[in-house]
Structures are given as structure tokens and as C-alpha cells.
Write a protein that holds these residues in place. Structure first.
Motif, short mmCIF file in Angstrom:
data_model
loop_
_atom_site.label_atom_id
_atom_site.label_comp_id
_atom_site.label_asym_id
_atom_site.label_seq_id
_atom_site.Cartn_x
_atom_site.Cartn_y
_atom_site.Cartn_z
N HIS A 1 37.38 -100.88 10.29
CA HIS A 1 37.94 -99.71 9.62
C HIS A 1 37.41 -99.61 8.19
CE1 HIS A 1 40.91 -97.50 7.19
NE2 HIS A 1 40.94 -96.70 8.24
N LEU B 1 45.18 -96.82 3.87
CA LEU B 1 44.39 -96.03 4.83
C LEU B 1 44.35 -96.73 6.19
CD1 LEU B 1 41.36 -94.82 2.67
CD2 LEU B 1 43.24 -93.43 3.57
N ALA B 2 44.19 -98.05 6.17
CA ALA B 2 44.19 -98.81 7.42
C ALA B 2 45.57 -98.76 8.08
CB ALA B 2 43.76 -100.25 7.16
N GLN C 1 47.75 -96.33 7.86
CA GLN C 1 47.90 -94.99 8.43
C GLN C 1 47.08 -94.83 9.71
OE1 GLN C 1 46.78 -92.76 4.97
NE2 GLN C 1 48.78 -93.00 4.01
N SER C 2 46.01 -95.63 9.85
CA SER C 2 45.17 -95.58 11.05
C SER C 2 45.60 -96.60 12.10
CB SER C 2 43.71 -95.83 10.66
OG SER C 2 43.24 -94.79 9.84
#
Length: 130
Positions: free
Chosen positions: A51, A86-87, A89-90
Motif C-alpha cells: 500500500h 491512508l492504510a 482507510q484502505s
């Protein structure tokens, strides 16, 4: 000035092999020069590393000119709040060592979220809210 972890205790080391931290002092110490806020001590996974590469943060390719051999799954590393979020949220956020994660991160990430990724548990949990 001693920096504290998200549990309120002394900030533990995050990692020496490879040596981590914005200041390369093995801790997720934050300071005015650290614009990325490298305050989360993560145990990186293959999914997290992939990611990070996909968002332009390649942590696996060695950069010998900077003394960086590249990370492998299982390494501990002080990561930036923004990239860890960000990770998260992913759905691929790396596990977090709470005792080595700087309390400054709590301005950006609630403790409940960090706890859901925790891979360390303090010896004395009596002061924690469960």
C-alpha cells in the motif's frame, strides 16, 4: 524533554534493526523538523508495504546513499500519521506497538483506533479504559 507514549508512559524504542525514527534514534520522537510526524510505531506487513508503495512511499527499496536497506514484513518502523491513516482507510494498516507510539499522534488518531491494531499490551493495565 522526555516524550510519552499513547498509554501515558515513557516512550519505548520502536526499532534498532533497522534503526528507525525521524531522528534515527530508534524511537518515534517528534519535533519541529519532522513535518511528516513519524509518530506511529508500526510492525510492517506485506500488505502495508505494498500500500505504501502504491501511494508513493516505497519503504522496501534500499537507498544505500541514505543508509536505508529497505523494510521487510515484521520490521518495526516509525511511520507517518498521514500514511498510516491512508492504510487504515484502505483496510491494510500495520499493527501498532502502543508503548512505542508517540502520544502526539492522539491529536490525529483516537486511542480506540490505535488499540484495535495493538500488538503489545502493557504489564499493568489497571489504568486503561477497556
Amino acid at each position: 524533554m522526555t516524550q510519552r507514549n499513547v498509554l501515558g508512559g515513557e516512550l519505548d524504542e520502536c526499532g534498532r534493526d533497522p534503526i528507525t525514527g525521524f531522528y534515527r534514534d530508534a524511537t518515534c520522537t517528534v519535533g519541529p523538523e519532522d513535518l511528516g510526524h513519524h509518530s506511529i510505531c508500526a510492525v510492517v506487513t506485506a500488505e502495508f508495504l505494498e500500500h505504501q508503495r502504491s501511494i508513493g512511499n516505497d519503504l522496501t527499496t534500499p537507498q544505500h546513499q541514505h543508509g536505508f536497506a529497505g523494510l521487510h514484513p515484521g520490521d518495526t518502523w516509525c511511520v507517518t500519521v498521514h500514511n498510516w491513516l491512508l492504510a487504515h482507510q484502505s483496510g491494510v494498516a500495520a499493527p501498532v506497538r502502543l508503548a512505542a507510539t508517540n502520544e502526539a499522534v492522539l491529536r490525529f488518531v483516537p486511542l480506540e483506533i490505535l488499540r484495535s491494531y495493538a500488538v503489545d499490551v502493557p504489564d499493568d493495565t489497571s489504568s486503561l479504559d477497556f
